[in-house]
Design a protein around this motif. Structure first.
Motif, PDB file in Angstrom:
ATOM      1  N   TYR A  92      69.737  60.046   4.636  1.00  0.00           N
ATOM      2  CA  TYR A  92      69.801  61.236   5.492  1.00  0.00           C
ATOM      3  C   TYR A  92      70.431  62.418   4.754  1.00  0.00           C
ATOM      4  O   TYR A  92      69.947  63.554   4.846  1.00  0.00           O
ATOM      5  N   ASN A  93      71.506  62.155   4.015  1.00  0.00           N
ATOM      6  CA  ASN A  93      72.181  63.228   3.263  1.00  0.00           C
ATOM      7  C   ASN A  93      71.247  63.874   2.246  1.00  0.00           C
ATOM      8  O   ASN A  93      71.337  65.084   1.982  1.00  0.00           O
ATOM      9  N   ILE A 181      59.214  59.718  12.206  1.00  0.00           N
ATOM     10  CA  ILE A 181      59.069  58.282  11.926  1.00  0.00           C
ATOM     11  C   ILE A 181      60.417  57.702  11.478  1.00  0.00           C
ATOM     12  O   ILE A 181      60.833  56.630  11.921  1.00  0.00           O
ATOM     13  N   PHE A 182      61.102  58.433  10.600  1.00  0.00           N
ATOM     14  CA  PHE A 182      62.417  58.002  10.117  1.00  0.00           C
ATOM     15  C   PHE A 182      63.415  57.929  11.269  1.00  0.00           C
ATOM     16  O   PHE A 182      64.165  56.949  11.401  1.00  0.00           O
ATOM     17  N   TYR A 183      63.412  58.943  12.127  1.00  0.00           N
ATOM     18  CA  TYR A 183      64.370  59.014  13.228  1.00  0.00           C
ATOM     19  C   TYR A 183      64.123  57.910  14.258  1.00  0.00           C
ATOM     20  O   TYR A 183      65.036  57.129  14.574  1.00  0.00           O
ATOM     21  N   TYR A 184      62.902  57.827  14.773  1.00  0.00           N
ATOM     22  CA  TYR A 184      62.603  56.856  15.825  1.00  0.00           C
ATOM     23  C   TYR A 184      62.560  55.427  15.281  1.00  0.00           C
ATOM     24  O   TYR A 184      62.891  54.476  16.000  1.00  0.00           O
ATOM     25  N   ILE A 187      66.068  54.307  15.408  1.00  0.00           N
ATOM     26  CA  ILE A 187      66.469  53.959  16.780  1.00  0.00           C
ATOM     27  C   ILE A 187      66.028  52.534  17.112  1.00  0.00           C
ATOM     28  O   ILE A 187      66.782  51.752  17.706  1.00  0.00           O
ATOM     29  N   ILE A 188      64.799  52.187  16.713  1.00  0.00           N
ATOM     30  CA  ILE A 188      64.272  50.837  16.969  1.00  0.00           C
ATOM     31  C   ILE A 188      65.114  49.789  16.244  1.00  0.00           C
ATOM     32  O   ILE A 188      65.440  48.738  16.812  1.00  0.00           O
ATOM     33  N   VAL A 189      65.480  50.073  14.987  1.00  0.00           N
ATOM     34  CA  VAL A 189      66.307  49.132  14.212  1.00  0.00           C
ATOM     35  C   VAL A 189      67.659  48.926  14.891  1.00  0.00           C
ATOM     36  O   VAL A 189      68.159  47.794  14.985  1.00  0.00           O
ATOM     37  N   ILE A 190      68.257  50.013  15.380  1.00  0.00           N
ATOM     38  CA  ILE A 190      69.553  49.917  16.068  1.00  0.00           C
ATOM     39  C   ILE A 190      69.431  49.028  17.313  1.00  0.00           C
ATOM     40  O   ILE A 190      70.289  48.171  17.574  1.00  0.00           O
ATOM     41  N   ILE A 191      68.365  49.231  18.088  1.00  0.00           N
ATOM     42  CA  ILE A 191      68.130  48.427  19.295  1.00  0.00           C
ATOM     43  C   ILE A 191      67.988  46.952  18.932  1.00  0.00           C
ATOM     44  O   ILE A 191      68.520  46.072  19.624  1.00  0.00           O
TER      45      ILE A 191
END
Length: 215
Positions: A92-93, A181-184, A187-191
């Protein structure tokens, strides 16, 4: 800015060309504004996501040490999620959303200045030869301004086109850009990690209940 009739390039006078260029630069400027807003929005979203990820990493670590110290699965979840968080933050950085958004903002200000210069040029009562000379000077500055900057994405242009038609860009619609795609995907990985954590808690609790009942 009023609409202009399209003319064949060879049939355009220098004043027609300046008027046409005002429209095209203004379109570029609006695209850059939308790109800047989009990148700033991503930056704010990721700040919230990383706050949640760091909280989860701490929660998983405490659970693996104090609550489920005998669970190898919990140790794996905690260690792997911490490593995933570090890698994601590093990636991200490198994307520099806030910095890129700021650059688009500065470029938009440069383009606005060039539009004002072209408008002022149209108001001047000078010969075409002198007008063309001044026009070329402004256009050289315009091309120089664009150098070193990334281009906006197709979604920015689409939003601008829809705004001209008084339409909102697909409310609830997700544009599958690499950033989205990177953002969502994250989110899926976190879930998935949260579900793994909850499943591990339930399984260990169930085992403890069985042991207490002596089954």
């Amino acid at each position: 800015m009023g609409k202009m009739k399209k003319k064949n390039y060879k049939k355009r006078s220098i004043r027609d060309e300046i008027f046409y260029k005002i429209h095209t630069i203004d379109a570029t400027r609006k695209n850059r504004i939308l790109a800047s807003e989009r990148l700033y929005e991503f930056s704010k979203k990721w700040e919230v996501v990383f706050f949640c990820m760091n909280i989860l990493a701490i929660l998983f670590l405490i659970s693996s040490i104090l609550i489920l110290s005998n669970s190898r699965t919990m140790i794996f979840i905690s260690g792997f999620f911490s490593m995933y968080t570090i890698i994601t933050q590093y990636y991200y950085n490198n994307l520099n959303y806030r910095e890129r958004g700021l650059k688009f903002h500065y470029l938009e200000l440069d383009l606005e200045e060039q539009i004002l210069q072209l408008k002022q040029l149209l108001r001047q009562k000078i010969q075409n030869k002198e007008l063309e000379k001044e026009y070329k000077h402004i256009m050289n500055n315009y091309l120089y301004s664009l150098k070193g900057y990334e281009n906006h994405e197709a979604i920015d242009n689409e939003k601008r086109e829809n705004s001209k038609k008084n339409k909102k860009y697909g409310k609830g619609k997700i544009a599958w850009t690499s950033d989205n795609i990177f953002y969502y995907g994250n989110i899926i990985v976190i879930i998935v990690f949260i579900l793994m954590y909850l499943c591990n808690i339930i399984m260990n609790s169930w085992e403890d209940i069985i042991k207490l009942l002596g089954v």
